[in-house]
Motif scaffolding. Sequence first.
Motif, short mmCIF file in Angstrom:
data_model
loop_
_atom_site.label_atom_id
_atom_site.label_comp_id
_atom_site.label_asym_id
_atom_site.label_seq_id
_atom_site.Cartn_x
_atom_site.Cartn_y
_atom_site.Cartn_z
N GLN A 118 0.85 -1.19 0.00
CA GLN A 118 0.00 0.00 0.00
C GLN A 118 0.88 1.24 0.00
N LEU A 119 0.24 2.40 -0.16
CA LEU A 119 0.90 3.69 -0.03
C LEU A 119 -0.09 4.65 0.61
N ASP A 120 0.28 5.20 1.76
CA ASP A 120 -0.64 6.05 2.52
C ASP A 120 -0.26 7.52 2.49
N THR A 121 1.04 7.79 2.45
CA THR A 121 1.52 9.17 2.53
C THR A 121 2.63 9.38 1.52
N LEU A 122 2.53 10.45 0.78
CA LEU A 122 3.55 10.82 -0.21
C LEU A 122 4.15 12.16 0.20
N VAL A 123 5.46 12.19 0.37
CA VAL A 123 6.18 13.43 0.64
C VAL A 123 7.06 13.71 -0.57
N ILE A 124 6.72 14.74 -1.33
CA ILE A 124 7.50 15.13 -2.51
C ILE A 124 8.48 16.21 -2.07
N ASN A 125 9.72 15.83 -1.93
CA ASN A 125 10.69 16.69 -1.24
C ASN A 125 11.94 16.98 -2.06
N HIS A 126 12.16 16.26 -3.17
CA HIS A 126 13.41 16.41 -3.92
C HIS A 126 13.39 17.70 -4.74
N ALA A 127 14.55 18.21 -5.08
CA ALA A 127 14.65 19.41 -5.93
C ALA A 127 16.10 19.63 -6.33
N GLN A 128 16.27 20.51 -7.31
CA GLN A 128 17.59 20.99 -7.73
C GLN A 128 17.60 22.51 -7.61
N GLN A 129 18.77 23.07 -7.31
CA GLN A 129 18.90 24.51 -7.11
C GLN A 129 20.26 24.97 -7.62
N TYR A 130 20.28 26.12 -8.33
CA TYR A 130 21.54 26.69 -8.80
C TYR A 130 21.52 28.20 -8.60
N LEU A 131 22.63 28.75 -8.19
CA LEU A 131 22.78 30.20 -8.21
C LEU A 131 22.77 30.67 -9.66
N ASP A 132 22.07 31.77 -9.94
CA ASP A 132 21.99 32.23 -11.33
C ASP A 132 21.98 33.76 -11.42
N SER A 133 22.80 34.41 -10.62
CA SER A 133 22.90 35.86 -10.68
C SER A 133 24.31 36.24 -11.14
N PRO A 134 24.46 37.07 -12.17
CA PRO A 134 23.40 37.65 -12.99
C PRO A 134 22.79 36.63 -13.96
N ILE A 135 21.49 36.70 -14.14
CA ILE A 135 20.77 35.66 -14.85
C ILE A 135 21.22 35.54 -16.30
N ASP A 136 21.63 36.63 -16.93
CA ASP A 136 22.02 36.56 -18.34
C ASP A 136 23.37 35.86 -18.52
N GLU A 137 24.12 35.68 -17.45
CA GLU A 137 25.41 35.02 -17.56
C GLU A 137 25.40 33.59 -17.02
N LYS A 138 24.58 33.31 -16.05
CA LYS A 138 24.71 32.05 -15.32
C LYS A 138 23.58 31.05 -15.53
#
Length: 285
Positions: A118-138
């Motif tokens: 069975q499946l009772d509880t779903l925790v969607i917790n994963h992600a990716q993150q990047y610094l992107d300042s200044p946005i036009d360069e990074k």
Amino acid sequence: MATDPKIPPQTQDTMPGRESEMTPAPDWKPRFPGVGKMKDKIVLITGGDSGIGRATAALFAREGAKIAIAYRSETGDAQDTKKIVEDEGSECLTLEGDLGNRTHADDVVKKVVDHYGQLDTLVINHAQQYLDSPIDEKLSDEMLDDMISSNIKSYFYVMQAALPHLEEGASVVITNSVNAFQGNDSLIGYSTTRGASLAFMRSMASALTAKGIRVNGVAPGPIWTPFIPGTMPADMVEDFGSSTPMGRCGQPWEVATAFLFLAGPDGSYFSGQTLHPNGGMIVGA
């Protein structure tokens, strides 16, 4: 009582980073004895190998749940979390791979249901993150595609795979970010994807609450997780979180309690809502 350890300069060469290489180690440990709030529940936590996911796995296990964690490639961290869950007297299934691949997302949910029934509880917790300042360069195509795949598309894939198995009384909790509410000029792409995941959470709550399935979100502020050294240069990591009203970053255990509240019986009248463990930053709900 939360501690406030000094965070020295440090960085890592992967995203997400590895908890095993962080100094000081993030504090994931539950603070209180379990009282059975998740007794006999089967919980899938994506991004469950480290950080907030690890703390949530430990807390839910203490409260009686059996755990499955999905993670991208950090096998060492995942095995550490598996042991933590087992030390709480529970069971932990570990599942490696990219949830941005629909076939893999389907396979993860299938393996959880095949293993536990069975499946009772779903925790969607994963992600990716990047610094992107200044946005036009990074903000490269690769960075943007990675964040969209991880932070938006995979949320659809996991939810779609899980829905046939979620019955009345089930709960979904989705990790968001303070940046969805106030923006961040150094994390423009990431903040944009978090705005999307906020809308996704609220839309799914509208779609599922009448079916007896609650969907809520948690929007942490600066929390000491592998995201931080995996994203930032060493000088930005030093004293991370000191600019919050509380003057420190949060620890993963302080966020896991919000997940327990929303997923468990205490949150029975909550759906479509967001909790904000962010050190006192005032944001719109």
